[in-house]
Design an enzyme around this catalytic site. Structure first.
Site, PDB file in Angstrom:
ATOM      1  N   ASN A  26       0.856  -1.189   0.000  1.00 53.58           N
ATOM      2  CA  ASN A  26       0.000   0.000   0.000  1.00 53.58           C
ATOM      3  C   ASN A  26       0.888   1.235   0.000  1.00 53.58           C
ATOM      4  O   ASN A  26       1.940   1.250   0.642  1.00 53.58           O
ATOM      5  CB  ASN A  26      -0.864   0.009   1.265  1.00 53.58           C
TER       6      ASN A  26
ATOM      7  N   HIS B 207       0.972   5.062   1.277  1.00 52.09           N
ATOM      8  CA  HIS B 207       0.282   5.875   2.281  1.00 52.09           C
ATOM      9  C   HIS B 207       0.955   7.243   2.341  1.00 52.09           C
ATOM     10  O   HIS B 207       2.188   7.332   2.382  1.00 52.09           O
ATOM     11  CB  HIS B 207       0.360   5.182   3.643  1.00 52.09           C
TER      12      HIS B 207
ATOM     13  N   SER C 229       4.997   6.714   2.249  1.00 54.55           N
ATOM     14  CA  SER C 229       5.580   5.408   2.553  1.00 54.55           C
ATOM     15  C   SER C 229       4.894   4.331   1.722  1.00 54.55           C
ATOM     16  O   SER C 229       3.687   4.398   1.508  1.00 54.55           O
ATOM     17  CB  SER C 229       5.360   5.046   4.036  1.00 54.55           C
TER      18      SER C 229
ATOM     19  N   ASP D 171      -2.276   0.400   8.347  1.00 55.14           N
ATOM     20  CA  ASP D 171      -1.141   1.293   8.058  1.00 55.14           C
ATOM     21  C   ASP D 171       0.054   0.970   8.951  1.00 55.14           C
ATOM     22  O   ASP D 171       0.937   1.816   9.152  1.00 55.14           O
ATOM     23  CB  ASP D 171      -1.535   2.779   8.241  1.00 55.14           C
TER      24      ASP D 171
HETATM   25  C1  GAR Z   1      -2.542   9.097  -2.672  1.00 51.16           C
HETATM   26  O1  GAR Z   1      -2.080  10.276  -2.070  1.00 51.16           O
HETATM   27  C2  GAR Z   1      -2.332   7.909  -1.763  1.00 51.16           C
HETATM   28  O2  GAR Z   1      -1.137   7.966  -1.035  1.00 51.16           O
HETATM   29  C3  GAR Z   1      -3.521   8.036  -0.855  1.00 51.16           C
HETATM   30  O3  GAR Z   1      -4.592   8.414  -1.678  1.00 51.16           O
HETATM   31  C4  GAR Z   1      -4.070   9.142  -2.793  1.00 51.16           C
HETATM   32  C5  GAR Z   1      -4.555   8.479  -4.051  1.00 51.16           C
HETATM   33  O4  GAR Z   1      -4.202   9.236  -5.176  1.00 51.16           O
HETATM   34  N1  GAR Z   1      -3.793   6.819  -0.161  1.00 51.16           N
HETATM   35  C6  GAR Z   1      -4.317   6.761   1.048  1.00 51.16           C
HETATM   36  O5  GAR Z   1      -4.629   7.746   1.683  1.00 51.16           O
HETATM   37  C7  GAR Z   1      -4.501   5.360   1.595  1.00 51.16           C
HETATM   38  N2  GAR Z   1      -4.961   5.400   2.931  1.00 51.16           N
HETATM   39  P1  GAR Z   1      -4.337   8.614  -6.629  1.00 51.16           P
HETATM   40  O6  GAR Z   1      -5.727   7.985  -6.703  1.00 51.16           O
HETATM   41  O7  GAR Z   1      -4.216   9.790  -7.554  1.00 51.16           O
HETATM   42  O8  GAR Z   1      -3.242   7.592  -6.805  1.00 51.16           O
END
Ligand code: GAR
Length: 207
Positions: free
Chosen positions: A104, A106, A133, A142
């Site tokens: 994942n 994060h 991360s 997480d």
């Molecule tokens: C990213 O910033 C990712 O790190 C986060 O959501 C966004 C997705 O962007 N993930 C989380 O918060 C997971 N808990 P994207 O759809 O443009 O890749």
């Protein structure tokens, strides 16, 4: 790999672009989502990658939904399952059945700022450094061993949006590079962290 995504899909796009450019030797065998309207699904279809969504509401429990979603992903026979903006908790039984095979990304320097609204959490804590991360997914939300991180400064005048944009810019190369290490077989999940080339290692710090 199979990619799980709930929304915009810019991290998915970064993986697809790196594969198309020949800088990442991997294949995306399918993209799966809990939201039928996720832009990520369209990005996948535009690239000719099978894309499918399942509606959580159609299932009696989270465990049943997760079992169905991951069974659909497994049908594509991925070596690795990448959560790239996948915004649901994953049932522990599903995770435990796939040790070291789910990662994942994060948007924080774990173990700092788990959960949601990580950029606001960093600002509220007056952090001077923030980042992203990539970690192995375990039943601990997480909390699985961190594989790699990228750091950015928190600048005076930042709000959650400016900080999110600075972090996102680093997320894309971070995720691509982490998948590159995994695809090369150099990273493994160990009892209490990660191994790099068979040796216990702290998280990789990637540019
Ligand atoms: C990213 O910033 C990712 O790190 C986060 O959501 C966004 C997705 O962007 N993930 C989380 O918060 C997971 N808990 P994207 O759809 O443009 O890749």
């Amino acid at each position: 790999m199979a990619v799980l995504a709930s929304g915009r899909g810019s991290n998915l796009q970064a993986l697809m672009d790196a594969i198309a450019e020949g800088t990442l030797e991997a294949d995306i065998v399918g993209v799966f989502s809990d939201r039928s309207k996720a832009v990520a699904l369209q990005r996948a279809r535009d690239a000719g990658i099978p894309a499918r969504s399942l509606a959580p509401k159609a299932f009696a429990s989270r465990a049943e939904f997760d079992a169905a979603l991951f069974a659909a992903a497994d049908e594509a026979r991925p070596d690795l399952i990448v959560c790239a903006g996948y915004m649901r908790l994953i049932d522990a039984a599903v995770v435990d059945a796939r040790p070291g095979r789910i990662i994942n990304i994060h948007p924080s320097l774990l173990p700092e700022f788990k959960g949601l609204h990580t950029h606001q959490q960093a600002l509220d804590a007056a952090a001077t450094e923030h980042g992203a991360s990539v970690h192995f997914v375990t039943a601990d939300l997480d909390g699985g061993p961190v594989i790699a991180q990228a750091r950015v400064p928190v600048l005076p005048g930042d709000d959650a949006d400016t900080l999110a944009a600075r972090v996102l810019e680093r997320e894309h190369p971070l995720l691509v590079e982490t998948v590159r290490w995994l695809a090369a077989g150099r990273i493994a999940l160990a009892e209490d962290g990660i191994q790099v080339d068979g040796v216990a290692s702290p998280p990789l710090q990637l540019a």
